[in-house]
Design an enzyme around this catalytic site. Structure first.
Site, PDB file in Angstrom:
ATOM      1  N   SER A  78      41.084  48.511  43.100  1.00 25.99           N
ATOM      2  CA  SER A  78      42.058  47.461  43.363  1.00 25.99           C
ATOM      3  C   SER A  78      43.009  47.308  42.173  1.00 25.99           C
ATOM      4  O   SER A  78      42.576  47.211  41.040  1.00 25.99           O
ATOM      5  CB  SER A  78      41.300  46.157  43.610  1.00 25.99           C
ATOM      6  N   GLY A  79      44.284  47.310  42.470  1.00 21.87           N
ATOM      7  CA  GLY A  79      45.279  47.140  41.423  1.00 21.87           C
ATOM      8  C   GLY A  79      45.690  48.442  40.755  1.00 21.87           C
ATOM      9  O   GLY A  79      46.466  48.445  39.802  1.00 21.87           O
ATOM     10  N   THR A 127      49.085  50.685  46.940  1.00 19.22           N
ATOM     11  CA  THR A 127      50.100  50.144  47.843  1.00 19.22           C
ATOM     12  C   THR A 127      51.494  50.527  47.371  1.00 19.22           C
ATOM     13  O   THR A 127      52.361  50.899  48.170  1.00 19.22           O
ATOM     14  CB  THR A 127      49.947  48.619  47.940  1.00 19.22           C
ATOM     15  N   ASN A 152      44.561  42.015  41.106  1.00 16.25           N
ATOM     16  CA  ASN A 152      45.903  42.454  41.497  1.00 16.25           C
ATOM     17  C   ASN A 152      46.638  41.266  42.098  1.00 16.25           C
ATOM     18  O   ASN A 152      46.118  40.589  42.976  1.00 16.25           O
ATOM     19  CB  ASN A 152      45.740  43.592  42.527  1.00 16.25           C
ATOM     20  N   SER A 186      47.257  42.037  46.016  1.00 14.68           N
ATOM     21  CA  SER A 186      46.149  42.868  46.473  1.00 14.68           C
ATOM     22  C   SER A 186      46.104  42.904  47.990  1.00 14.68           C
ATOM     23  O   SER A 186      46.223  41.876  48.662  1.00 14.68           O
ATOM     24  CB  SER A 186      44.848  42.286  45.923  1.00 14.68           C
ATOM     25  N   SER A 187      45.984  44.135  48.528  1.00 13.69           N
ATOM     26  CA  SER A 187      45.906  44.257  49.986  1.00 13.69           C
ATOM     27  C   SER A 187      44.533  43.763  50.414  1.00 13.69           C
ATOM     28  O   SER A 187      43.522  44.281  49.963  1.00 13.69           O
ATOM     29  CB  SER A 187      46.063  45.715  50.402  1.00 13.69           C
ATOM     30  N   GLY A 235      41.023  48.965  47.528  1.00  8.72           N
ATOM     31  CA  GLY A 235      40.291  49.789  46.557  1.00  8.72           C
ATOM     32  C   GLY A 235      38.960  49.170  46.188  1.00  8.72           C
ATOM     33  O   GLY A 235      38.662  48.012  46.519  1.00  8.72           O
ATOM     34  N   GLU A 253      36.188  47.262  44.464  1.00 10.93           N
ATOM     35  CA  GLU A 253      36.357  45.953  43.824  1.00 10.93           C
ATOM     36  C   GLU A 253      35.055  45.454  43.199  1.00 10.93           C
ATOM     37  O   GLU A 253      33.997  45.534  43.817  1.00 10.93           O
ATOM     38  CB  GLU A 253      36.757  44.920  44.888  1.00 10.93           C
TER      39      GLU A 253
HETATM   40  N1  LIG Z   1      54.412  52.962  40.146  1.00 13.03           N
HETATM   41  C1  LIG Z   1      54.408  51.717  39.719  1.00 13.03           C
HETATM   42  N2  LIG Z   1      55.431  51.273  39.002  1.00 13.03           N
HETATM   43  C2  LIG Z   1      55.476  50.010  38.595  1.00 13.03           C
HETATM   44  N3  LIG Z   1      54.508  49.121  38.839  1.00 13.03           N
HETATM   45  C3  LIG Z   1      53.446  49.504  39.560  1.00 13.03           C
HETATM   46  C4  LIG Z   1      53.355  50.823  40.062  1.00 13.03           C
HETATM   47  N4  LIG Z   1      52.199  50.923  40.729  1.00 13.03           N
HETATM   48  C5  LIG Z   1      51.613  49.692  40.677  1.00 13.03           C
HETATM   49  N5  LIG Z   1      52.346  48.842  39.969  1.00 13.03           N
HETATM   50  C6  LIG Z   1      52.044  47.435  39.663  1.00 13.03           C
HETATM   51  O1  LIG Z   1      50.695  47.230  39.919  1.00 13.03           O
HETATM   52  C7  LIG Z   1      50.505  46.221  40.895  1.00 13.03           C
HETATM   53  C8  LIG Z   1      49.344  46.589  41.772  1.00 13.03           C
HETATM   54  O2  LIG Z   1      49.644  47.691  42.522  1.00 13.03           O
HETATM   55  P1  LIG Z   1      49.151  47.879  43.987  1.00 13.03           P
HETATM   56  O3  LIG Z   1      49.787  49.075  44.491  1.00 13.03           O
HETATM   57  O4  LIG Z   1      49.299  46.639  44.747  1.00 13.03           O
HETATM   58  O5  LIG Z   1      47.632  48.154  43.768  1.00 13.03           O
HETATM   59  P2  LIG Z   1      46.522  48.488  44.827  1.00 13.03           P
HETATM   60  O6  LIG Z   1      47.210  48.593  46.140  1.00 13.03           O
HETATM   61  O7  LIG Z   1      45.968  49.766  44.381  1.00 13.03           O
HETATM   62  O8  LIG Z   1      45.547  47.427  44.766  1.00 13.03           O
HETATM   63  C9  LIG Z   1      51.809  46.164  41.652  1.00 13.03           C
HETATM   64  O9  LIG Z   1      52.014  44.879  42.155  1.00 13.03           O
HETATM   65  C10 LIG Z   1      52.808  46.500  40.577  1.00 13.03           C
HETATM   66  O10 LIG Z   1      53.137  45.377  39.822  1.00 13.03           O
HETATM   67 MG   LIG Z   2      46.918  47.554  47.810  1.00 11.05          MG
END
Ligand SMILES: Nc1ncnc2c1ncn2[C@@H]1O[C@H](COP(=O)(O)OP(=O)(O)O)[C@@H](O)[C@H]1O
Ligand SMILES: [Mg+2]
Length: 1050
Positions: free
Chosen positions: A107-108, A112, A157, A160-161, A410, A412
């Site tokens: 997660s995070g 996404t 996060n 977080s989804s 992810g 957690e």
């Molecule tokens: N490629 C990236 N560039 C900039 N910030 C990112 C990037 N990937 C993730 N982040 C930051 O990390 C946070 C969490 O990412 P997210 O994709 O929501 O995580 P996950 O879906 O894996 O839980 C996003 O809200 C963003 O702020």
């Molecule tokens: Mg996500």
């Protein structure tokens, strides 16, 4: 391309496969760290993409960047999520098969975000038309809607989804994104009613309260204050600096309209969101008997009221709208207060014939309220996904290829982990299994199967954990379901005991009771700990049974069925499946949906993005070695690298490989006769593959380095265009040839028709000619018969023809009158008549054209004819010679002699030869006729004068000589006698003479000889003879003999 890399891009190694110490975790981490500090967050392991969350905006996602990566070979540019997306897309287009991109990480870690980046890349890079753009916008904008309703801030996060998402993007054969479909997995509904400290409810609640219009809030009975709502304050962090609820609200509002939500849908949707908030604020108090009673009439009022307003003001758009009857109807839940109140405070028990309502305790009522809130939100979320799917659906039934994007929650680990974490982590175990299956295990199994030499790479197989969770009868899921379903007093703790009993000895399972001394300290009594592939997670068993049952009391459902809200109505249909039968438990449903997901993925080509979280603090630039090392380990990256290093980047069945690349070798193109494996061998020999670059398996070729394949692929791309041109040319040639053939056939046809036509005309002509000729011949044959049918035409032709010819061949002069065209027998009479006519006409014309002088001359000629015609042999010859006035001009005569005779008026003079009377010697003299006499002159002398009165006559022979004898009367001996003369113009002279003397009978034409008087009484004789030549001589008999040649012999 290599040249365009900047120094920064070259930091570390772009592909771990090229790492020297590829077995060293430290070297692996060093490389990641080095690149991370240069903001190079992407690194490859072959075609797998490792992505580090930068926790800051990087300038690497611009349109320019997308353009750079579009259609470029994977390894030619620095690693990027776009390179992967592009590679997947191009493989799909060239192989025309389905793919999916598995995005994993805890997660995070950035899953996404990665998913969104890929979607964006396709949106920009795919072909664009009006329709496609529409689909593209919907695909893109479905995201903010789903995120608003399905994402929340957690400790890990801020976005977080809280649901799993698998999205198919459908492409047509030209690469246009034509549709999509979303599958959602297990929404974490418990969040609606409860959030841990530092966490929030789903974004949409805050967005609505913070961003909604004043009007809207008023309509929904909401206050612009999150603190006012129980469901929003439990985490104590309604405001988060990283989230801008207000602007997100605007995005969601806009997105909803793009994704085909009607105004009414949207109104009802927000009605539900508001209802959940109102539900959360319902407070129960214990009445005297200890039963729950409802006091918040305010909330009940909002929840139950169907608001009818005559004002037609859309609270959504802040504008006047037209509604039916001018009455605006808004339902939040739209359930009568009485019914709702009853439903929330009582439980319906069905006894045999009657229904009994048993009152709830306060706790029960709160539980029922929360269950209702969760059910409403959960079902609305499903409705939302379905609605979005409707708008993304592709209506065209032609075959599509698909790229699936899997962005699922992810792994957690929180301080307190509950049922949701258990499900989420189980899901991650399953995906790890899939990853292992598809990469490590199957890869190694494949080498073995193909008989390719191979040293097995050991790896941790998490199947043991999966089994621990899902094994039938023995697995945690089975035990959990069993506890939920069994009769009797089952609690979370009986579940724990059961687990301890059944799976107590499992190496990946431990509880407080089972743990050793040391571990026990970290475990509470109600905890159990699982040793997941990604680490230990301690779960609190409290709430497991409840959450798994997800019980909405039966009358809860019935209450909802009375709702006037259209979405709720749709979500709680009256015909809900057999209500008496227990629905499947949550975890079993989840397990089935995961099995379904794995099946979906199993039919597609996999691609991987492994997301790594560099630190727990969401801080940019911080690389926490321990944390990253841990993730590298559990994500199996080292094993993957080792398999990659030892193995082959690319493999394909011989048939497929040969089919694609056979144009590159003349021996295999266009068709290879032998086996596919032999063909591939010939092909790669031709391409110059080195022995260590490839291996030949039983059914497949294994290529070690991507660069080898890329070189082959590049060559194929070049060759493809050439071939395409060739095929095109051949085809065009074929078409033109066909056209030509057609034209030729058409031309021949026309020619044939034309020739036929001409031939028919010719035949008609000939037939006509034959008929004519026949008639002509018949006519000719019967020409002498009386005119009839057979010869009429012929005769008319003959007539016509003769007359026409005659016209053109008429004699030019009268003299040629005998050259008259011989007439055909039938025209004899006519011809004669015409000839006469013509002669008469000519004569007339001649006569009319003649002058007086000529007439006189001709009269003379007539006289000559009268005198000599038929009498003298030389006459005919003279006719042609015209007469002249005189043969000796005045100037040629002797002046003296002329003076002597001038008074007598000289009429005609002519040179003559005079033959002496004695001896007949010829003497040239001039004979002159005057009015009165004829004179014979010898220069100036008048040799003889013969008065016309004494001229007795003139004798000429009948032959062709020119002699004339003038006979004169001689009374006196002294007088000279007759004159014997020879004159070349005999006829002219004699005719003139006869005209002067006005007599014509004085000329006598004699035969043989003539007597003449030399002197009176003395006679001479001239003999005329015909001879061979003309001679004049004195014969022995004393006669003058004149021999002349016959005119007939001349
Ligand atoms: N490629 C990236 N560039 C900039 N910030 C990112 C990037 N990937 C993730 N982040 C930051 O990390 C946070 C969490 O990412 P997210 O994709 O929501 O995580 P996950 O879906 O894996 O839980 C996003 O809200 C963003 O702020
Ligand atoms: Mg996500």
């Amino acid at each position: 391309m290599e040249a365009s890399l900047t120094a920064r891009d070259r930091v570390g190694i772009q592909d771990f496969v090229l790492l020297d110490a590829y077995t060293s975790e430290t070297a692996f981490l060093d490389n990641l760290r080095k690149r991370f500090h240069e903001n190079l967050i992407y690194t490859y392991i072959g075609t797998l993409l490792v992505s580090l969350n930068p926790y800051k905006e990087l300038d690497i996602y611009s349109k320019k960047q997308m353009d750079t990566y579009m259609g470029v070979n994977f390894f030619e540019l620095p690693p990027h999520i776009y390179a992967l997306a592009d590679n997947v897309f191009r493989t799909m287009m060239s192989e025309f098969n389905n793919h999916f991109i598995l995005i994993s990480g805890e997660s995070g870690a950035g899953k996404t975000e990665a998913c969104k980046k890929i979607l964006h890349f396709y949106a920009v890079s795919c072909p664009s038309t009006k329709i496609l753009n529409n689909v593209r916008d919907r695909l893109l904008l479905s995201n903010p809607v789903l995120e608003a309703f399905g994402n929340a801030k957690t400790l890990k996060n801020d976005n977080s989804s809280r649901f799993g998402k698998y999205m198919d993007i459908q492409f047509d054969h030209q690469g246009g994104a034509v549709g999509g479909h979303i599958l959602s997995y297990l929404l974490e509904k418990s969040r609606v009613v409860h959030q841990n400290h530092g966490e929030r409810n789903f974004h949409i609640f805050y967005q609505l309260v913070d961003g909604g219009d004043e009007d809207l809030l008023r309509w929904l009975g909401l206050r612009r204050d999150c603190q006012h709502y129980n469901y929003l304050v439990q985490g104590d962090c309604a405001k988060v600096s990283s989230v801008n609820d207000r602007s997100d609200w605007r995005t969601v509002r806009k997105a909803l309209s793009v994704v085909d939500f009607s105004e009414s849908d949207v109104e009802h949707l927000f009605g539900i969101v508001a209802s959940v908030l109102h539900l959360g604020n319902l407070k129960f108090e214990a009445d005297t008997r200890g039963y729950a009673a409802l006091h918040n009439s305010q909330e009940m009022h909002w929840l139950s009221k169907v608001r009818r307003e005559t004002k037609t003001h859309s609270f959504l758009a802040g504008r006047i709208i037209n509604t039916c009857n001018g009455v605006f109807v808004l339902q939040l839940l739209g359930i009568p207060a009485q019914v709702l109140q009853q439903g929330l405070t009582h439980r319906k028990i069905e006894a045999k014939t009657e229904e009994v309502f048993s009152p709830f305790s306060v706790d029960h009522a709160v539980y029922a309220r929360d269950a209702l809130a969760k059910a409403v939100y959960g079902r609305t979320f499903n409705w939302l996904v379905n609605k979005i799917n409707e708008s993304l659906a592709n209506v065209d039934s032609s075959r599509k290829t698909v790229i699936g994007l899997l962005d699922i929650y992810g792994f957690e680990v929180f301080t307190v982990n509950s049922f949701e974490q258990f499900c989420i982590n189980y899901c991650n175990e399953k995906l790890q299994q899939l990853f292992i299956q598809l990469t490590l295990k199957s890869e190694q199994a494949e080498y073995e199967m193909e008989g390719v030499e191979w040293e097995p790479v050991p790896y941790f197989n998490n199947k043991i954990i999966c089994d621990l969770v899902e094994e039938k009868h023995r697995g945690i899921i089975s035990l959990l379901d069993e506890e939920c379903l069994r009769p009797g007093e089952a609690t979370d703790f009986t579940l724990l005991e059961k687990m301890e009993e059944i799976i107590g000895g499992h190496p990946h399972f431990v509880t407080h009771k089972l743990a050793d001394q040391k571990t026990r300290k970290s475990l509470a009594r109600g905890d159990f700990r699982l040793l997941h592939y990604a680490g230990e997670v301690t779960y609190s068993v409290v709430g497991f049974l409840d959450k798994n049952n997800d019980l909405l009391y039966r009358n809860g459902k019935e209450v909802m069925q009375q709702s006037k809200n259209l979405i709720i109505k749709h979500c709680f249909p009256p015909s809900e499946p057999d209500q008496k039968k227990r629905p499947e438990t949550v975890v079993t449903q989840f397990k089935s949906s995961l099995v379904g997901l794995i099946e979906i993925l199993g039919t597609k080509e996999p691609w991987y993005v492994r997301c790594i979280k560099p630190n727990e603090a969401k801080e940019p630039g911080r690389f926490d070695d321990v944390l990253v090392r841990h993730q590298v380990k559990y994500l199996g990256l080292m094993e993957h690298l080792r398999v990659r290093r030892a193995g082959f980047a690319y493999r394909r069945k011989y048939e497929i490989f040969l089919q694609r690349y056979k144009p590159l070798c003349p021996d295999t193109w266009p068709n290879w006769k032998g086996t596919a494996a032999e063909g591939v061998q010939v092909l790669i020999k031709h391409l110059g593959y080195q022995p260590d670059e490839y291996k030949m398996g039983r059914t497949k070729i294994f290529i070690r380095h991507p660069r080898t394949l890329f070189a082959t692929e590049d060559a194929f791309q070049v060759c493809k265009h050439k071939l395409a041109t060739k095929i095109q040319a051949k085809y065009k040639g074929y078409r033109v040839k066909g056209d030509y053939q057609k034209q030729k056939e058409a031309a021949t046809k026309i020619e044939n028709c034309w020739r036929g036509l001409m031939a028919r005309k010719e035949r008609e002509k000939r037939e006509w000619a034959v008929a004519i000729i026949k008639r002509f011949i018949k006519g000719f044959m019967t020409r002498n018969e009386p005119s009839g049918a057979d010869n009429r035409e012929y005769l008319s032709y003959v007539r016509h023809s003769y007359l026409t010819r005659l016209r053109e061949n008429l004699p030019k002069t009268l003299l040629h009158k005998d050259l008259w065209l011989t007439p055909p027998p039938i025209l004899k009479e006519t011809s004669l008549f015409l000839k006469q006519l013509f002669i008469r006409h000519m004569v007339r014309k001649y006569v009319q054209g003649i002058t007086e002088e000529r007439k006189a001359l001709l009269l003379l000629k007539v006289q000559t004819s009268f005198m000599f015609k038929g009498k003298k042999e030389s006459y005919p010859l003279s006719v042609r010679t015209p007469f002249l006035d005189t043969r000796i001009g005045i100037g040629d005569m002797n002046m003296k002699a002329l003076r002597m005779i001038k008074h007598e008026n000289v009429k005609y003079s002519v040179p003559v030869v005079k033959y002496d009377r004695n001896g007949f010697r010829p003497r040239p003299r001039q004979l002159v006729f005057t009015r009165d006499a004829a004179y014979l002159l010898d220069e100036a002398k008048i040799k003889q004068r013969i008065r016309y009165g004494s001229l007795k006559g003139v004798s000429v022979s009948n032959l062709s000589d020119n002699f004339l004898i003038l006979h004169v009367t001689c009374d006196d001996v002294k007088q000279k006698g007759d004159l014997v003369l020879e004159c070349d113009f005999l006829f002219e002279a004699l005719t003139k003479l006869s005209a002067i003397v006005d007599k014509c009978d004085f000329i006598q034409v004699v035969q043989d000889s003539v007597r003449f008087d030399i002197q009176p009484g003395r006679e001479g004789v001239v003999d005329f003879r015909s001879g061979q030549e003309s001679v004049v001589y004195r014969a022995k008999n004393g006669h003058l003999t004149v021999k002349s040649t016959s005119t007939k012999s001349r």
